[in-house]
Design a protein around this motif. Structure first.
Motif, short mmCIF file in Angstrom:
data_model
loop_
_atom_site.label_atom_id
_atom_site.label_comp_id
_atom_site.label_asym_id
_atom_site.label_seq_id
_atom_site.Cartn_x
_atom_site.Cartn_y
_atom_site.Cartn_z
N ALA A 1 0.82 -1.22 0.00
CA ALA A 1 0.00 0.00 0.00
C ALA A 1 0.85 1.27 0.00
O ALA A 1 0.30 2.37 -0.08
CB ALA A 1 -0.92 0.00 1.22
N LYS A 2 2.18 1.12 0.08
CA LYS A 2 3.06 2.28 0.29
C LYS A 2 2.54 3.07 1.50
O LYS A 2 2.29 4.27 1.46
CB LYS A 2 3.12 3.18 -0.94
CG LYS A 2 3.53 2.46 -2.21
CD LYS A 2 4.91 1.83 -2.07
CE LYS A 2 5.33 1.11 -3.35
NZ LYS A 2 6.59 0.35 -3.20
N GLY A 3 2.39 2.33 2.60
CA GLY A 3 1.69 2.85 3.76
C GLY A 3 2.57 3.47 4.82
O GLY A 3 3.78 3.65 4.65
N ALA B 1 12.55 2.96 10.01
CA ALA B 1 12.37 3.99 8.97
C ALA B 1 13.48 3.90 7.93
O ALA B 1 13.23 3.93 6.72
CB ALA B 1 12.35 5.38 9.61
N GLN B 2 14.69 3.77 8.40
CA GLN B 2 15.83 3.69 7.48
C GLN B 2 15.78 2.40 6.67
O GLN B 2 16.06 2.39 5.46
CB GLN B 2 17.13 3.75 8.28
CG GLN B 2 18.38 3.73 7.39
CD GLN B 2 19.65 3.71 8.23
OE1 GLN B 2 19.79 2.90 9.14
NE2 GLN B 2 20.55 4.62 7.94
N GLY C 1 8.85 1.82 0.38
CA GLY C 1 7.70 2.72 0.35
C GLY C 1 6.97 2.84 1.66
O GLY C 1 5.90 3.46 1.74
N ILE C 2 7.52 2.25 2.72
CA ILE C 2 6.89 2.33 4.05
C ILE C 2 7.50 3.50 4.81
O ILE C 2 8.71 3.52 5.06
CB ILE C 2 7.10 1.04 4.85
CG1 ILE C 2 6.57 -0.18 4.09
CG2 ILE C 2 6.41 1.15 6.22
CD1 ILE C 2 6.94 -1.50 4.74
N ARG C 3 6.67 4.45 5.19
CA ARG C 3 7.15 5.57 6.01
C ARG C 3 6.92 5.25 7.47
O ARG C 3 5.78 5.00 7.88
CB ARG C 3 6.42 6.87 5.65
CG ARG C 3 6.86 7.48 4.34
CD ARG C 3 6.32 8.90 4.18
NE ARG C 3 4.89 8.99 4.41
CZ ARG C 3 4.32 9.48 5.50
NH1 ARG C 3 5.06 9.95 6.49
NH2 ARG C 3 3.00 9.52 5.61
#
Length: 244
Positions: free
Chosen positions: A128-130, A165-166, A172-174
């Motif tokens: 989902a690039k979630g 996060a890194q 695409g995951i924030r």
């Protein structure tokens, strides 16, 4: 609502059955998201009448997140997830965290389960690039008298937020976090119900008031939205200036 419209988005709030987590779940629901909540009680009806618990309009699943094998086996319908908010947490008072059983219990719930949940939904979030949002505490920024496990686990979440996060932004995951200050919930009643302790706490908050679940939810909505598309690995303190 523009960038804060979550119509068609799937949101899971772990620990969303009461308090801060419930405020976050309600905020997403109010913005048309499809919201699922994980909690500790067997049935959604078991929360009826509890202050700070409103599970109307959300899907509910009972999951003991302190046990990673149960997290891994927990049912979830669908192969994508737009937003995962990990808001689970506990604390043991009366110096119970100075015993290994108490220390391990708090760390298992507050920190280890965050990793278990993140790993379980990594593929769905990537599809989902979630957004993954981990809820810690401003207690991570200072010592907490009598609660070494709570302190250590919340500090650990800050590091976990940065590390994930890194590692996962390329998929695409924030990953970001929110660190609430003192929020008026059942978990903090030991302080807020004592007039002397409450007066002392309020004296250290420049805004002059306790936080509310809605205050924390506002920051989570921002981090989950396109407005924060270039925000990666940060933990936002929402504490009325208390950490200043």
């Amino acid at each position: 609502m523009g960038d804060l419209d979550f119509t068609g988005k799937r949101v899971l709030v772990v620990g969303g059955s009461s308090g801060i987590g419930n405020g976050i779940a309600r905020a997403f629901l109010a913005r048309s998201a499809d919201v699922t909540v994980w909690g500790t009680r067997p049935r959604v009806e078991d929360y009826e009448g509890d202050p700070g618990s409103d599970l109307s309009g959300v899907s509910y699943t009972c999951v003991d997140v302190a046990q990673p094998e149960i997290v891994a086996a927990a049912p979830f319908d669908g192969d994508s997830l737009d937003v995962l908010v990990c808001c689970q947490g506990t604390v043991i008072y009366a110096r119970g965290e100075f015993e290994m059983a108490g220390f391990e219990k708090v760390v298992d719930v507050n920190l280890n389960s965050m990793m278990a949940c993140a790993l379980k939904f990594r593929a769905q979030l990537a599809k989902a690039k979630g957004a993954l949002i981990l809820i810690s505490s401003t207690a991570a920024l200072r010592t907490t008298l009598g609660n070494p496990a709570y302190n250590a686990s919340k500090a650990g979440i800050l590091g976990l937020t940065r590390s994930l996060a890194q590692a996962w932004i390329g998929e695409g995951i924030r990953v970001n976090g929110v660190a609430p200050g003192l929020v008026d919930t059942k978990l903090t009643k030991v302080m807020t119900a004592d007039p002397k302790r409450l007066e002392k706490q309020l004296g250290a908050i420049p805004s002059g008031r306790l936080g509310t679940p809605a205050d924390i939810a506002g920051a989570v909505l921002y981090l989950a939205s396109p407005l924060a598309d270039y925000v990666v690995g940060q933990t936002l303190a929402v504490d009325g200036g208390g950490s200043l």
